[in-house]
Design a protein around this motif. Structure first.
Motif, PDB file in Angstrom:
ATOM      1  N   PHE A   3      19.794  13.253 -16.027  1.00  0.00           N
ATOM      2  CA  PHE A   3      20.282  12.240 -14.781  1.00  0.00           C
ATOM      3  C   PHE A   3      19.399  12.364 -13.518  1.00  0.00           C
ATOM      4  N   TYR A   4      19.020  13.688 -13.012  1.00  0.00           N
ATOM      5  CA  TYR A   4      18.522  13.987 -11.742  1.00  0.00           C
ATOM      6  C   TYR A   4      17.167  13.249 -11.859  1.00  0.00           C
ATOM      7  N   GLU A   5      16.341  13.387 -12.822  1.00  0.00           N
ATOM      8  CA  GLU A   5      15.146  12.724 -13.079  1.00  0.00           C
ATOM      9  C   GLU A   5      15.207  11.201 -13.195  1.00  0.00           C
ATOM     10  N   ALA A   6      16.137  10.501 -13.631  1.00  0.00           N
ATOM     11  CA  ALA A   6      16.277   9.213 -13.602  1.00  0.00           C
ATOM     12  C   ALA A   6      16.592   8.901 -12.101  1.00  0.00           C
ATOM     13  N   THR A   7      17.048   9.388 -11.489  1.00  0.00           N
ATOM     14  CA  THR A   7      17.448   9.050 -10.143  1.00  0.00           C
ATOM     15  C   THR A   7      16.346   9.049  -9.346  1.00  0.00           C
ATOM     16  N   ARG A   8      15.327  10.109  -9.522  1.00  0.00           N
ATOM     17  CA  ARG A   8      13.785  10.055  -8.891  1.00  0.00           C
ATOM     18  C   ARG A   8      13.053   9.049  -9.562  1.00  0.00           C
ATOM     19  N   ARG A   9      13.039   8.763 -10.481  1.00  0.00           N
ATOM     20  CA  ARG A   9      12.399   7.553 -11.153  1.00  0.00           C
ATOM     21  C   ARG A   9      12.822   6.200 -10.707  1.00  0.00           C
ATOM     22  N   LYS A  10      13.850   6.154 -10.350  1.00  0.00           N
ATOM     23  CA  LYS A  10      14.557   4.816  -9.644  1.00  0.00           C
ATOM     24  C   LYS A  10      13.687   4.646  -8.258  1.00  0.00           C
ATOM     25  N   GLU A  11      13.920   6.036  -7.434  1.00  0.00           N
ATOM     26  CA  GLU A  11      13.634   5.810  -6.264  1.00  0.00           C
ATOM     27  C   GLU A  11      11.747   5.639  -6.299  1.00  0.00           C
ATOM     28  N   PHE A  12      11.099   6.311  -7.195  1.00  0.00           N
ATOM     29  CA  PHE A  12       9.668   5.933  -7.278  1.00  0.00           C
ATOM     30  C   PHE A  12       9.790   4.142  -7.592  1.00  0.00           C
ATOM     31  N   LYS A  13      10.311   3.689  -8.334  1.00  0.00           N
ATOM     32  CA  LYS A  13      10.238   2.471  -8.731  1.00  0.00           C
ATOM     33  C   LYS A  13      10.459   1.462  -7.430  1.00  0.00           C
ATOM     34  N   LYS A  14      11.279   2.062  -6.832  1.00  0.00           N
ATOM     35  CA  LYS A  14      11.541   1.179  -5.578  1.00  0.00           C
ATOM     36  C   LYS A  14      10.173   1.092  -4.614  1.00  0.00           C
ATOM     37  N   LYS A  59       7.487  -1.031  -6.212  1.00  0.00           N
ATOM     38  CA  LYS A  59       7.649  -2.438  -5.918  1.00  0.00           C
ATOM     39  C   LYS A  59       7.293  -2.890  -4.660  1.00  0.00           C
ATOM     40  N   ALA A  60       7.625  -1.976  -3.709  1.00  0.00           N
ATOM     41  CA  ALA A  60       7.407  -2.260  -2.123  1.00  0.00           C
ATOM     42  C   ALA A  60       5.670  -2.343  -2.164  1.00  0.00           C
ATOM     43  N   GLU A  61       5.283  -1.473  -2.777  1.00  0.00           N
ATOM     44  CA  GLU A  61       3.823  -1.213  -2.783  1.00  0.00           C
ATOM     45  C   GLU A  61       3.157  -2.782  -3.402  1.00  0.00           C
ATOM     46  N   GLN A  62       3.757  -3.192  -4.573  1.00  0.00           N
ATOM     47  CA  GLN A  62       3.273  -4.301  -5.219  1.00  0.00           C
ATOM     48  C   GLN A  62       3.460  -5.394  -4.395  1.00  0.00           C
ATOM     49  N   ILE A  63       4.321  -5.571  -3.491  1.00  0.00           N
ATOM     50  CA  ILE A  63       4.744  -6.755  -2.837  1.00  0.00           C
ATOM     51  C   ILE A  63       3.752  -6.767  -1.730  1.00  0.00           C
ATOM     52  N   LYS A  64       3.411  -5.537  -0.963  1.00  0.00           N
ATOM     53  CA  LYS A  64       2.276  -5.549  -0.106  1.00  0.00           C
ATOM     54  C   LYS A  64       0.835  -5.988  -0.709  1.00  0.00           C
ATOM     55  N   ILE A  65       0.575  -5.514  -1.730  1.00  0.00           N
ATOM     56  CA  ILE A  65      -0.716  -5.970  -2.539  1.00  0.00           C
ATOM     57  C   ILE A  65      -0.805  -7.472  -2.689  1.00  0.00           C
ATOM     58  N   LYS A  66       0.219  -7.820  -3.201  1.00  0.00           N
ATOM     59  CA  LYS A  66       0.222  -9.463  -3.444  1.00  0.00           C
ATOM     60  C   LYS A  66       0.233 -10.333  -1.964  1.00  0.00           C
ATOM     61  N   ALA A  67       0.867  -9.448  -1.173  1.00  0.00           N
ATOM     62  CA  ALA A  67       0.875 -10.453   0.103  1.00  0.00           C
ATOM     63  C   ALA A  67      -0.599 -10.335   0.974  1.00  0.00           C
ATOM     64  N   SER A  68      -1.427  -9.285   0.403  1.00  0.00           N
ATOM     65  CA  SER A  68      -2.557  -9.127   1.265  1.00  0.00           C
ATOM     66  C   SER A  68      -3.427 -10.306   0.709  1.00  0.00           C
TER      67      SER A  68
END
Length: 186
Positions: free
Chosen positions: A141-152, A155-164
């Motif tokens: 359960f804990y690892e899943a919460t960490r993967r969720k945070e990593f995913k966020k 995603k934010a980095e992907q948006i930055k890359i696409k916006a560049s």
């Protein structure tokens, strides 16, 4: 069980299937797509049992093919609810193959499927909470919460890359990659 909660064991699901020649690729190994299809099925069953609702696959987090699966082996997919949100569930799947002659077993895949429970109008519906009964379930359960945070963050980095749109940044980053850039860019 606590009201509105279910144990991990309640919905744990195992799906086993014999790998037949029609599942193989030109190299004689089982197609990765066959394994993915089986993973999707076992994720659905596990999620639907926990949610008491129709569930759809929202995302799949990394599917690493650790070892090939051979024709004639029995593949078993072990699925457990690792995490629940409001309407989402993360299903952990471990895939093992067994040679029926030698009894040699191989761990071939691990993956995490995010499933969403839907009502009869295809709207997200709340799923029961999860009762964690041992340290392994707490860790998952804990690892899943960490993967969720990593995913966020990802995603934010992907948006930055696409916006560049800075071609100079692109060219600088790509200079050490195995590509040839032809033409003039300003």
């Amino acid at each position: 069980m606590a009201d509105g909660y279910k144990t991990v064991a309640y919905s744990q699901t195992t799906l086993s299937e014999l790998m037949i020649p029609s599942y193989s690729n030109f190299g004689g190994k089982i197609h990765g797509g066959v394994i993915l299809s089986l993973m999707d099925k076992v994720a659905y069953v596990c999620a639907a049992k926990h949610a008491d609702a129709y569930c759809v696959t929202a995302s799949i987090d990394t599917v690493d093919f650790l070892a090939p699966v051979e024709v004639g082996e029995i593949v078993s997919l072990l699925a457990s609810v690792n995490y629940v949100g409001t309407s989402s569930l993360i299903i952990g799947i471990k895939v093992v193959s067994e040679n029926v002659k030698t009894r040699v077993m191989k761990h071939t895949n691990t993956s995490y499927f995010t499933m969403v429970a839907l009502d009869d109008n295809n709207k997200p519906v709340q799923v029961p909470g999860l009762i964690l009964q041992n340290s392994n379930e707490i860790r998952r359960f804990y690892e899943a919460t960490r993967r969720k945070e990593f995913k966020k963050v990802y995603k934010a980095e992907q948006i930055k890359i696409k916006a560049s749109t800075d071609i100079e940044d692109y060219l600088e980053t790509l200079k050490d990659e195995r590509c040839v850039i032809e033409g003039k860019f300003a």
